[in-house]
Scaffold this motif. Structure first.
Motif, mmCIF file in Angstrom:
data_model
loop_
_atom_site.group_PDB
_atom_site.id
_atom_site.type_symbol
_atom_site.label_atom_id
_atom_site.label_comp_id
_atom_site.label_asym_id
_atom_site.label_seq_id
_atom_site.Cartn_x
_atom_site.Cartn_y
_atom_site.Cartn_z
ATOM 1 N N UNK A 111 20.092 25.736 35.495
ATOM 2 C CA UNK A 111 21.495 25.959 35.122
ATOM 3 C C UNK A 111 22.377 24.808 35.593
ATOM 4 N N UNK A 112 22.095 24.298 36.780
ATOM 5 C CA UNK A 112 22.893 23.187 37.306
ATOM 6 C C UNK A 112 22.775 21.961 36.410
ATOM 7 N N UNK A 113 21.599 21.730 35.844
ATOM 8 C CA UNK A 113 21.396 20.576 34.978
ATOM 9 C C UNK A 113 21.977 20.793 33.587
ATOM 10 N N UNK A 114 21.934 22.024 33.090
ATOM 11 C CA UNK A 114 22.366 22.280 31.718
ATOM 12 C C UNK A 114 23.840 22.671 31.611
ATOM 13 N N UNK B 281 32.701 18.289 49.636
ATOM 14 C CA UNK B 281 31.714 17.687 48.734
ATOM 15 C C UNK B 281 31.229 18.728 47.730
ATOM 16 N N UNK B 282 31.241 18.371 46.459
ATOM 17 C CA UNK B 282 30.618 19.170 45.405
ATOM 18 C C UNK B 282 29.423 18.381 44.877
ATOM 19 N N UNK B 283 28.286 19.024 44.778
ATOM 20 C CA UNK B 283 27.066 18.325 44.369
ATOM 21 C C UNK B 283 26.193 19.229 43.518
ATOM 22 N N UNK C 99 23.120 26.323 44.213
ATOM 23 C CA UNK C 99 23.430 27.581 44.893
ATOM 24 C C UNK C 99 24.361 28.448 44.057
ATOM 25 N N UNK C 100 25.322 27.825 43.397
ATOM 26 C CA UNK C 100 26.274 28.582 42.572
ATOM 27 C C UNK C 100 25.568 29.352 41.469
ATOM 28 N N UNK C 101 24.593 28.696 40.828
ATOM 29 C CA UNK C 101 23.865 29.338 39.738
ATOM 30 C C UNK C 101 22.616 30.072 40.207
ATOM 31 N N UNK C 102 22.378 30.083 41.487
ATOM 32 C CA UNK C 102 21.112 30.589 42.011
ATOM 33 C C UNK C 102 20.814 32.025 41.695
ATOM 34 N N UNK C 103 21.835 32.833 41.513
ATOM 35 C CA UNK C 103 21.605 34.253 41.228
ATOM 36 C C UNK C 103 21.313 34.547 39.784
ATOM 37 N N UNK D 297 33.988 26.298 38.113
ATOM 38 C CA UNK D 297 33.946 27.515 38.917
ATOM 39 C C UNK D 297 34.086 27.209 40.405
ATOM 40 N N UNK D 298 33.402 26.165 40.878
ATOM 41 C CA UNK D 298 33.526 25.792 42.288
ATOM 42 C C UNK D 298 34.948 25.336 42.606
#
Length: 379
Positions: free
Chosen positions: A357-360, A320-322, A345-349, A368-369
């Motif tokens: 970042x996830x929204x934009x 699952x990708x979310x 989580x991917x953009x969390x850093x 990337x995932x």
């Protein structure tokens, strides 16, 4: 390796086809020789029509209608080539995304616009109308929809009720015969909630549509009254309408469909059948699905649960990708999810946090995932 990519939309950012395209692009950068099969999905909510248009031979007919506050909005119906079946998406007229947060008030929002879409399907000669239900801003039990179809809720004086769920507290009857009498109606639902009670439309979904606790109590009682009127005044309305599974879908639109002699069907099951997903699953070595928020609601009748369960039954891994993941790992595994990854989580850093970042930048994050998954799974 054969990869099946079958996501739902990421609400507010990407459609299901756009999500799938980003995953395909990211995977091919790492493993260009893998066989990728794409099946965008929907569960009845926003994106339902767009997904079906990729799988059904027919024409999309523009229909001017109104949004939950009565403002003009563009909708459409998908009419099959033989003209016998029309597909309609309630969210095009009743969607929560059509109403700004500060405007949301289920006491006054209406499903009239959906009725206009169904009326157009009838005028086109369709004998069967499949209505995708989900993601609505309304809680009027389909009263507005029925009004547009010539079955008008009235008070004890015979006057038509104002639009909105609150007005149903004064409903005394229906005037007129619905325009759908010669049509088969199917509600493609993303939930199986009843119309009223603790798990009903008002209690479970009212707050996200702008209802306060006092509003919820008012709306629940109003829907209970409306159900009694529908049972009494609509021939063919099933008994015990308020407690039937799916009656609470989309603010009670499921109840209106049932009251008109229609039936409810799992939206993901219907889309799975029409898009040929079962055969695609039989060919796959790995399944990738996803949606904007993978949470506890995802595990009950949504796209991800349907896909993961079908993959599990075939012994296939399902990833699952979310945008965001909040479903428990154990609960996710129980429905067939092998692993889940989130854009947050991917953009969390990065600066300003992962949510922004996830929204934009959702497509970038999905690519990337997919890169990472290809390195992990491709052989």
């Amino acid at each position: 390796m054969r990869i099946l990519i079958c996501p739902d939309k990421f609400a507010g950012t990407l459609s299901a086809p756009e999500v799938a395209a980003a995953v395909v692009e990211g995977w091919r950068e790492v493993a260009p020789d893998d066989e990728l099969e794409v099946r965008p999905l929907a569960d009845g909510g926003p994106g339902f029509l767009e997904v079906l248009a990729t799988a059904i031979s027919g024409r999309r007919i523009p229909v001017p209608t109104v949004d939950p506050l009565g403002r003009p909005v563009d909708g459409e119906i998908l009419l099959t080539d033989d003209g016998m079946t029309a597909y309609v998406e309630s969210a095009q007229a009743c969607g929560l995304h059509l109403v700004a947060p500060e405007e949301r008030d289920p006491k006054r929002t209406t499903s009239y616009g959906l009725g206009a879409l169904i009326a157009t399907a009838a005028e086109c000669g369709a004998r069967r109308v499949v209505i995708g239900l989900g993601g609505s801003a309304v809680n009027d039990g389909g009263a507005g929809m029925l009004t547009a179809l010539n079955a008008v809720p009235v008070d004890v004086t015979g006057r038509a009720l104002p639009y909105g769920g609150a007005a149903l507290a004064a409903v005394a009857g229906l005037v007129g015969l619905p325009q759908t009498r010669a049509m088969e109606l199917v509600a493609a639902t993303d939930v199986d909630n009843p119309l009223t009670g603790p798990t009903g439309a008002s209690n479970v979904f009212g707050p996200q549509k702008g209802a306060s606790r006092e509003d919820v109590l008012l709306l629940d009682a109003a829907l209970a009254r409306f159900a009694e009127v529908l049972e009494r005044d609509l021939p063919g309305c099933p008994p015990g309408l308020a407690g039937l599974p799916g009656a609470g879908a989309a603010g009670g639109l499921g109840a209106a469909v049932l009251a008109l002699g229609g039936r409810c069907e799992s939206g993901i099951a219907l889309v799975t059948r029409l898009t040929g997903l079962e055969a695609a699953l039989d060919r796959a070595d790995l399944v990738i699905t996803g949606e904007g928020s993978f949470d506890h609601q995802s595990l009950r009748g949504k796209v991800v649960a349907g896909v993961a369960g079908a993959a599990r039954d075939r012994g296939l891994p399902c990833v699952v990708l979310a945008g965001r993941v909040s479903a428990g790992r154990r609960e996710a595994a129980a429905v067939g999810v092998t692993e889940a990854h989130s854009l947050v989580d991917h953009f969390g850093g990065e600066p300003h946090g992962g949510v922004e970042r996830a929204m934009s930048r959702p497509a970038e994050g999905l690519r990337a995932l997919a890169n990472r998954l290809a390195r992990q799974w491709s052989r």
